[in-house]
Design an enzyme around this catalytic site. Sequence first.
Site, short mmCIF file in Angstrom:
data_model
loop_
_atom_site.label_atom_id
_atom_site.label_comp_id
_atom_site.label_asym_id
_atom_site.label_seq_id
_atom_site.Cartn_x
_atom_site.Cartn_y
_atom_site.Cartn_z
N TRP A 10 0.92 -1.19 -0.11
CA TRP A 10 0.03 -0.02 0.08
C TRP A 10 1.03 1.15 -0.15
O TRP A 10 1.68 1.42 0.81
CB TRP A 10 -1.14 0.02 1.19
CG TRP A 10 -1.73 1.40 1.22
CD1 TRP A 10 -2.47 1.74 0.54
CD2 TRP A 10 -1.38 2.55 2.35
NE1 TRP A 10 -3.09 3.03 0.78
CE2 TRP A 10 -2.23 3.54 1.75
CE3 TRP A 10 -0.51 2.61 3.27
CZ2 TRP A 10 -2.31 4.88 2.37
CZ3 TRP A 10 -0.36 4.16 3.73
CH2 TRP A 10 -1.42 4.91 3.38
N GLU A 45 -3.18 -3.01 -2.09
CA GLU A 45 -4.13 -2.34 -1.64
C GLU A 45 -4.39 -0.97 -1.93
O GLU A 45 -3.61 0.07 -2.25
CB GLU A 45 -3.93 -2.44 -0.22
CG GLU A 45 -5.00 -1.73 0.68
CD GLU A 45 -4.54 -1.77 2.34
OE1 GLU A 45 -5.51 -1.26 3.19
OE2 GLU A 45 -3.39 -1.88 2.61
N LYS A 87 -6.87 2.73 -2.05
CA LYS A 87 -7.42 3.92 -0.99
C LYS A 87 -8.03 4.85 -1.82
O LYS A 87 -7.90 5.24 -2.86
CB LYS A 87 -6.33 4.16 -0.21
CG LYS A 87 -6.76 5.05 1.03
CD LYS A 87 -5.68 5.28 2.21
CE LYS A 87 -6.19 6.04 3.36
NZ LYS A 87 -5.18 6.16 4.44
N ASP A 90 -9.77 -2.86 1.73
CA ASP A 90 -9.84 -2.53 3.13
C ASP A 90 -11.07 -1.91 3.33
O ASP A 90 -11.41 -0.95 2.48
CB ASP A 90 -8.65 -1.54 3.29
CG ASP A 90 -8.71 -0.82 4.88
OD1 ASP A 90 -9.56 -0.36 5.29
OD2 ASP A 90 -7.56 -1.09 5.52
N HIS A 115 -11.24 1.84 3.01
CA HIS A 115 -10.65 2.65 1.82
C HIS A 115 -11.66 2.91 0.62
O HIS A 115 -11.10 2.99 -0.42
CB HIS A 115 -9.30 1.77 1.39
CG HIS A 115 -8.25 1.66 2.20
ND1 HIS A 115 -7.20 1.38 1.91
CD2 HIS A 115 -8.21 2.18 3.69
CE1 HIS A 115 -6.12 1.76 3.04
NE2 HIS A 115 -6.98 2.24 4.05
N HIS A 174 -8.38 -6.35 4.84
CA HIS A 174 -7.93 -5.48 6.10
C HIS A 174 -9.70 -5.28 6.91
O HIS A 174 -10.14 -4.34 6.02
CB HIS A 174 -7.34 -4.42 5.56
CG HIS A 174 -5.93 -4.71 5.55
ND1 HIS A 174 -4.86 -3.94 5.67
CD2 HIS A 174 -5.13 -5.96 5.59
CE1 HIS A 174 -3.62 -4.39 5.50
NE2 HIS A 174 -3.94 -5.56 5.39
N ASP A 223 -11.76 7.04 6.28
CA ASP A 223 -10.67 6.11 6.44
C ASP A 223 -10.05 6.22 7.91
O ASP A 223 -8.75 6.55 8.08
CB ASP A 223 -9.70 5.77 5.77
CG ASP A 223 -8.67 4.55 5.98
OD1 ASP A 223 -9.34 3.64 6.64
OD2 ASP A 223 -7.47 4.77 5.84
N ASP A 279 -10.08 4.25 10.68
CA ASP A 279 -9.49 2.92 11.37
C ASP A 279 -9.82 2.62 12.92
O ASP A 279 -9.14 2.70 13.79
CB ASP A 279 -7.93 2.98 11.33
CG ASP A 279 -7.37 2.76 10.06
OD1 ASP A 279 -7.77 1.63 9.26
OD2 ASP A 279 -6.77 3.48 9.51
N ASP A 297 -6.98 -4.33 10.75
CA ASP A 297 -6.32 -3.13 10.63
C ASP A 297 -6.98 -1.97 11.12
O ASP A 297 -7.79 -1.42 10.53
CB ASP A 297 -6.03 -2.88 9.07
CG ASP A 297 -4.96 -1.70 8.88
OD1 ASP A 297 -4.50 -1.10 9.64
OD2 ASP A 297 -5.06 -1.45 7.73
#
Length: 410
Positions: free
Chosen positions: A181, A222, A224, A255, A258, A282, A290, A292, A321
């Site tokens: 990523w 990955e 985003k 993810d 993302h 993820h 994003d 997290d 993640d």
Amino acid sequence: MTRFESAKEMYASLGVDVEKALATLKNTTVSVHCWQGDDVVGFDSRQAASGGIQTTGNYPGRARTPEELMADFDEILRLTPGKKKLNLHASYAIFEDGETAGRDQLEPKHFKKWVEYAKARNLGIDFNPTFFSHPMVVEGLTLSSPDKEVRDYWIRHGKCCLKIAEYFAEETGIPCLVNYWMPDGLKDYPADRIGPRKRMAESLDEIFSIGYDKEKVIPTLESKVFGIGVEAYTVGSAEFCLSYSLTHGITPLVDNGHYHPTEMVSDKISSLLLFSDRLALHVTRPMRWDSDHVVSYDDETREIMKELVRCGLDKALIATDYFDASINRVSAWITGIRNVQKALLYALLEPDFKALQDQYDFTSLQAKTEEYKLMPVIDVWNEFLAREGVEPDYLSAVKKYEKDILSKRV
């Protein structure tokens, strides 16, 4: 009759084999990210996360050394059930006797202590090149930089990481997923969108041109939408990463933080698995973007797991993640991991409603789906914890660990 026995009978009446679900849950590996324990700081530069990401909060007890991070990881292993892998970033290299090495010069020896740790606990290891929090991330660019010196530095880093991933697989006997990523992007609207993407594709071509054992190493890519400081343009967009992956034999990694706020990863899984042999994930929790946040047992997490079960769980590579420094980090780790597993159990216990859809009986499909939501999954989950020898009340254990260990980190 115990609560579990009662629940088992209830599920059996819907055609669900609870013992099969428990066996599948027990043997489904979740790759657990190390960076929740130290706010994505790592050990090479020991700087706060940068390059489109950041961790918020300053709860006491952050792991500051490899030994502290490993001790915290042991605690989450003790308080979570099921099979797990250790997921490392390259920035967690451990240097000894005053040695240092740039990220473009990393070697397996810099991760020897992690291998010893993993082997002692029968863990596989997954890996991530660290294309952020570094002076060679120039104006937000790495593999797509117009500066050849910058690109070459990160190409060397990408190659190093493939070799280290192969070392992990050889040492542990378990294939290593190595996830690429890159945070590359621009804060404002670009004059040239295709140029950086062409340079990134060429850089990835060079990285993956080196020889590596494809039975032992699983490269993933990955995407985003955007990051802090690169709001207008992300080089590694979903379209770029998926197109590159599917045309170069690379496993796509999604993810669920993302994408745009109205996009649902659960809806993408079936499409991707029609054209890819496997899919890496993820699992996180986006809050408006994003961010997290710690994974919750929420609708989308359950829907993601349902799609993985329906499409073939053997095709999925699941990892966590997230990074929250506003609360006890060990508790955050455990809460998120358990919620991934709870959502997976919920999916494994779902009756087969496909026939109702194929028969256009959407009334029954809706009614039965809603009834299923109140089935006693908690009683099956508690049975799983008991069989795994894991205590249900992890919060008391975490608070004791905070008092005895974390509070002394000053």
